[in-house]
Design an enzyme around this catalytic site. Structure first.
Site, PDB file in Angstrom:
ATOM      1  N   ALA A 104       1.008  -1.196  -0.114  1.00  0.00           N
ATOM      2  CA  ALA A 104       0.032   0.130   0.048  1.00  0.00           C
ATOM      3  C   ALA A 104       0.841   1.285  -0.041  1.00  0.00           C
ATOM      4  O   ALA A 104       0.266   2.590   0.034  1.00  0.00           O
ATOM      5  CB  ALA A 104      -1.090  -0.033   0.988  1.00  0.00           C
ATOM      6  N   GLY A 105       2.128   1.070   0.040  1.00  0.00           N
ATOM      7  CA  GLY A 105       3.079   2.187  -0.271  1.00  0.00           C
ATOM      8  C   GLY A 105       3.558   2.775   1.231  1.00  0.00           C
ATOM      9  O   GLY A 105       4.088   3.951   1.268  1.00  0.00           O
ATOM     10  N   LEU A 106       3.094   1.923   2.049  1.00  0.00           N
ATOM     11  CA  LEU A 106       3.660   2.588   3.566  1.00  0.00           C
ATOM     12  C   LEU A 106       4.820   1.826   4.174  1.00  0.00           C
ATOM     13  O   LEU A 106       5.255   2.061   5.294  1.00  0.00           O
ATOM     14  CB  LEU A 106       2.494   2.352   4.591  1.00  0.00           C
ATOM     15  CG  LEU A 106       1.171   3.205   4.136  1.00  0.00           C
ATOM     16  CD1 LEU A 106       0.167   2.822   5.208  1.00  0.00           C
ATOM     17  CD2 LEU A 106       1.654   4.590   4.035  1.00  0.00           C
ATOM     18  N   GLY A 107       5.429   0.947   3.190  1.00  0.00           N
ATOM     19  CA  GLY A 107       6.924   0.389   3.530  1.00  0.00           C
ATOM     20  C   GLY A 107       6.989  -0.809   4.327  1.00  0.00           C
ATOM     21  O   GLY A 107       7.896  -1.162   5.244  1.00  0.00           O
ATOM     22  N   SER A 108       5.765  -1.443   4.350  1.00  0.00           N
ATOM     23  CA  SER A 108       5.632  -2.677   5.194  1.00  0.00           C
ATOM     24  C   SER A 108       6.760  -3.880   5.172  1.00  0.00           C
ATOM     25  O   SER A 108       7.283  -4.119   5.793  1.00  0.00           O
ATOM     26  CB  SER A 108       4.395  -3.502   5.058  1.00  0.00           C
ATOM     27  OG  SER A 108       4.328  -4.426   5.640  1.00  0.00           O
ATOM     28  N   SER A 109       7.008  -3.832   3.689  1.00  0.00           N
ATOM     29  CA  SER A 109       8.139  -5.045   3.354  1.00  0.00           C
ATOM     30  C   SER A 109       9.435  -4.510   3.815  1.00  0.00           C
ATOM     31  O   SER A 109      10.237  -5.294   4.486  1.00  0.00           O
ATOM     32  CB  SER A 109       8.105  -5.358   1.940  1.00  0.00           C
ATOM     33  OG  SER A 109       8.811  -4.656   1.362  1.00  0.00           O
ATOM     34  N   ASP A 152      12.985   3.602   1.712  1.00  0.00           N
ATOM     35  CA  ASP A 152      12.221   2.879   2.591  1.00  0.00           C
ATOM     36  C   ASP A 152      13.097   2.282   3.793  1.00  0.00           C
ATOM     37  O   ASP A 152      12.548   2.370   4.839  1.00  0.00           O
ATOM     38  CB  ASP A 152      11.236   1.784   1.801  1.00  0.00           C
ATOM     39  CG  ASP A 152      10.341   2.165   0.600  1.00  0.00           C
ATOM     40  OD1 ASP A 152      10.314   3.459   0.547  1.00  0.00           O
ATOM     41  OD2 ASP A 152       9.653   1.598   0.359  1.00  0.00           O
TER      42      ASP A 152
HETATM   43  C1  MEV Z   1       8.470   3.171  -2.907  1.00  0.00           C
HETATM   44  O1  MEV Z   1       8.195   3.176  -1.521  1.00  0.00           O
HETATM   45  C2  MEV Z   1       9.305   4.451  -3.358  1.00  0.00           C
HETATM   46  C3  MEV Z   1       9.808   4.358  -4.749  1.00  0.00           C
HETATM   47  O2  MEV Z   1      10.431   5.584  -4.995  1.00  0.00           O
HETATM   48  C4  MEV Z   1      10.821   3.135  -5.133  1.00  0.00           C
HETATM   49  C5  MEV Z   1      12.002   3.359  -4.438  1.00  0.00           C
HETATM   50  O3  MEV Z   1      12.581   4.445  -3.833  1.00  0.00           O
HETATM   51  O4  MEV Z   1      12.787   2.339  -4.134  1.00  0.00           O
HETATM   52  C6  MEV Z   1       8.513   4.239  -5.788  1.00  0.00           C
END
Ligand code: MEV
Length: 324
Positions: A104-109, A152
């Site tokens: 979801a873009g919040l860096g879980s992994s 991340d």
């Molecule tokens: C992903 O959270 C952020 C991106 O800029 C990819 C990355 O920086 O590795 C999309």
């Protein structure tokens, strides 16, 4: 039997995602949503990795061979990187749990990777710190994300708020959001692959570099202005910078109709700023709003989201929470 637990924060990219992959600057902050990993020594000579959120598990022998679902290969890479650094393989069961939505873009992994590397090395009695912890956790991210910028994992390791440029030491950023204003995280519930979004942008940048380079330069200038606005608490500048940053991300093709709808509604109903955060193509948007406007905004965007939450930002980095 030894046991260790560690946790690491998730992240919000405030400005500069995607552009950061090609060496431009980005600003990320840590969130109170954390990934937690517990690592417990076991008698059987093997390794079991269980993800509570994904409800899957993998089993390995101590040579790191075995049956592991694709989603958990990241953690096998982390063990491999640790083995290369001289950590012998202790038979253990690792339980992974994240309080943030996955993909979801919040860096879980990234935060789960950092927490795993920290918990496992704490179990050894030799917990990794700083750059070493970051480098090991990045070995995992390369499997998950292909060409991660490292932002991340860096924020999950260090916490706080940072300005990040690939290959340089991250710098701490001062954040002074005045009383009465807050960031909201709106989750579209649409899952997507960071790896594919990153590959898409890199291809576009390559084929249209004469134009794309101007977009990348503009994004970098946004970061420069945002650094000043974050420090002085100038929300009236910060908000519009978020809208412009969203426009640039849209221009490079990583928005989504739900993200655009959230940003549009946010603007229409008085938010100071809004943008997608992370890789895009779904996932989350962030909104900068007056506290008094939250309820109305949440109602107006609710049809495009599965959750809307106030974000607690600028929190502590990776920590060992238990070790015996
Ligand atoms: C992903 O959270 C952020 C991106 O800029 C990819 C990355 O920086 O590795 C999309």
């Amino acid at each position: 039997m030894r046991r260790a637990e560690a946790s690491a924060p998730g992240k919000i990219i405030l400005f500069g995602e995607h552009f950061v992959v090609k060496g431009y600057r980005a600003i990320a902050t840590s969130t109170s949503l954390r990934a937690r990993v517990s690592v417990e020594e076991i008698r059987e000579p093997g390794i079991v990795i269980e993800s509570e959120n994904l409800n899957i598990k993998g089993s390995l022998n101590l040579n790191l061979e075995g049956n592991v679902p694709r989603e958990l290969l990241v953690y096998v890479e982390i063990l491999r990187a640790l083995r290369e650094r001289g950590f012998n393989m202790i038979p253990h069961r690792a339980r992974l749990k994240s309080s943030m939505p996955i993909s979801a873009g919040l860096g879980s992994s990234a935060s789960t990777s950092v927490a795993y590397a920290l918990a496992y090395t704490a179990l050894h009695g030799d917990p990794l710190k700083g750059r070493d912890l970051l480098e090991v956790s990045l070995e995992g991210e390369k499997v998950a994300h292909g060409r991660p910028s490292g932002i991340d994992n860096t924020i999950a390791t260090l916490g706080g708020t940072i300005v990040y440029r690939r290959g340089e030491e991250p710098l701490k950023v001062e954040v002074n959001i005045p009383e009465g204003y807050t960031f909201l995280i709106a989750d579209t519930g649409v899952k997507r692959s960071t790896r594919e979004a990153v590959e898409h942008v890199l291809k576009l940048a390559e084929s249209l570099w004469k134009i794309a380079s101007l977009i990348y330069e503009a994004a970098d200038k946004i970061v420069e202005e945002a650094l000043k606005a974050l420090k002085t608490g100038d929300v009236k500048t910060l908000g519009p910078l978020m809208y412009v940053n969203h426009g640039l991300l849209n221009a490079i093709g990583v928005s989504h109709e739900k993200l655009d709808a959230i940003v549009y509604e946010a603007r229409k109903h008085g938010a100071l700023g809004a943008k997608l955060t992370g890789a895009g193509w779904g996932g989350c948007a962030i909104i900068l709003a007056r506290e008094g406007d939250i309820e109305n905004l949440a109602e107006k965007i609710s049809k495009h989201t599965v959750t809307i939450e106030k974000a607690k930002i600028n929190v502590e980095g990776a920590t060992i929470d238990y070790n015996s």
